[in-house]
Design an enzyme around this catalytic site. Structure first.
Site, PDB file in Angstrom:
ATOM      1  N   CYS A 102      -6.519  -4.525  -3.017  1.00 26.33           N
ATOM      2  CA  CYS A 102      -6.901  -5.712  -3.578  1.00 26.33           C
ATOM      3  C   CYS A 102      -6.019  -5.865  -4.934  1.00 26.33           C
ATOM      4  O   CYS A 102      -4.930  -6.227  -4.962  1.00 26.33           O
ATOM      5  CB  CYS A 102      -8.455  -5.447  -3.807  1.00 26.33           C
ATOM      6  SG  CYS A 102      -9.204  -7.313  -4.060  1.00 26.33           S
ATOM      7  N   HIS A 121     -10.608  -5.640   1.751  1.00 29.66           N
ATOM      8  CA  HIS A 121     -11.239  -4.479   1.596  1.00 29.66           C
ATOM      9  C   HIS A 121     -11.697  -3.806   2.808  1.00 29.66           C
ATOM     10  O   HIS A 121     -12.988  -3.698   3.075  1.00 29.66           O
ATOM     11  CB  HIS A 121     -12.521  -5.066   0.636  1.00 29.66           C
ATOM     12  CG  HIS A 121     -12.236  -5.114  -0.759  1.00 29.66           C
ATOM     13  ND1 HIS A 121     -11.986  -4.210  -1.687  1.00 29.66           N
ATOM     14  CD2 HIS A 121     -12.109  -6.145  -1.558  1.00 29.66           C
ATOM     15  CE1 HIS A 121     -11.637  -4.759  -3.061  1.00 29.66           C
ATOM     16  NE2 HIS A 121     -11.884  -5.932  -2.716  1.00 29.66           N
ATOM     17  N   GLU A 126     -11.960  -0.577   3.184  1.00 30.83           N
ATOM     18  CA  GLU A 126     -12.660   0.277   2.732  1.00 30.83           C
ATOM     19  C   GLU A 126     -14.063   0.135   2.462  1.00 30.83           C
ATOM     20  O   GLU A 126     -14.901   1.128   2.165  1.00 30.83           O
ATOM     21  CB  GLU A 126     -12.186   0.987   1.504  1.00 30.83           C
ATOM     22  CG  GLU A 126     -12.564   0.353   0.135  1.00 30.83           C
ATOM     23  CD  GLU A 126     -11.851  -1.073  -0.282  1.00 30.83           C
ATOM     24  OE1 GLU A 126     -12.123  -1.448  -1.292  1.00 30.83           O
ATOM     25  OE2 GLU A 126     -10.986  -1.298   0.682  1.00 30.83           O
TER      26      GLU A 126
END
Length: 308
Positions: A142, A235, A237
């Protein structure tokens, strides 16, 4: 094999409850193998949540990983207890003489600021340059990805009219990539950002290759093969509830925010969201760690010395 983290880290019990293989420091000493050294430069305000998200994915690897938590030395975290930082984190200045097989740089909630206005930008530039000589492979996420691609190649970020926020379909542009092994042709990834990088700027830079892209959200993952550097702008994760946490936080503060796209069932924030990206998150991190294992020197001190 399991991930090795400090025995008393709050993530320890959570990872065990989720079935992630975790090794105590005492147990790891008895194994006569070299664990992969993976560092996490955690720039997020709530460091405990972020370290758990990353440790969950890194810890799913069959390889033994020694996980080091690192923070910016000159920046004071507002949302993480000082005791936690002192117990589990080292500053970059304290680890800069070490070598790492893999190094992860997270996002940070400062996207709308020009890079040069970020209070720790000078240290960030030093860290990015340091990864060229002390890290075998770097994964930037990011804002961390935007900062890295700007620092190394001058690729700018652009402000969006409204927050890119939700779970969006992405395309696998290079199924043969070692990082996308096992990926579907079409998959979903959470997006949460106020800025973007653009394909046209990336295509001007020799050596950069776009691996993932969304029709609505644009570029997602870029590879720089020569330097073993990855730029992940979204994202993968995130936890199941990460977008909900951000949404309700903004609602409470009165910030202008719409419910995240394609996230709450029936677009109803009262209904718990379903995680539709978990398998690809594990694939991506597993592929990255496997590629590190296949290519990193056995002797840590050889990293950065001969193009390693």
């Amino acid at each position: 094999m399991p991930i090795k983290i400090p025995d008393t880290l709050p993530a320890f019990e959570t990872l065990i409850d989720e079935g992630v293989r975790v090794m105590t420091e005492t147990e790891a000493i008895r194994q006569d193998i070299r664990p992969l050294q993976i560092g996490l430069l955690n720039l997020m305000p709530n460091k405990i949540k972020t370290e758990l998200q990353i440790a969950r994915l890194v810890g799913a690897s069959p390889l033994q990983v020694e996980f080091s938590l690192i923070r910016i030395g000159g920046h004071r975290a507002k949302n993480t207890p000082e005791e936690h930082l002192l117990s589990f984190y080292e500053t970059w200045d304290e680890v800069k003489d070490r070598q790492f097989d893999g190094f992860i740089i997270t996002g940070a909630p400062i996207e709308t600021l020009p890079f040069e206005d970020v209070t720790y930008w000078d240290e960030m530039c030093q860290i990015l340059d340091w990864t060229k000589t002390n890290v075998h492979s770097t994964l930037n996420i990011c804002w961390g990805a935007m900062a890295a691609i700007y620092h190394f190649h001058g690729v700018p970020k652009y402000a969006l009219g409204e927050k890119a926020f939700g779970v969006y379909r992405h395309q696998n542009l290079k199924p043969s990539s070692v990082y996308l092994s096992g990926f579907s042709d079409d998959f979903q990834i959470p997006v949460s950002r106020w800025t973007e990088v653009r394909r046209a700027d990336i295509e001007k830079v020799e050596g950069l290759e776009i691996l993932m892209e969304s029709d609505e959200m644009g570029v997602c993952l870029v590879q720089e093969e020569a330097s073993r550097r990855l730029y992940m702008f979204n994202h993968v994760e995130y936890d199941s509830t990460s977008l909900a946490d951000e949404y309700f936080r903004d609602v409470e503060t009165g910030a202008p925010i719409k419910p995240p796209f394609n996230y709450f069932p029936g677009d109803n924030p009262d209904r718990p969201p379903q995680n539709r990206w978990r398998s690809h998150a594990h694939l991506f991190f597993g592929n990255w760690i496997n590629e590190i294992y296949q290519t990193t020197p056995y002797e840590l001190k050889a990293i950065g010395k001969t193009g390693s």
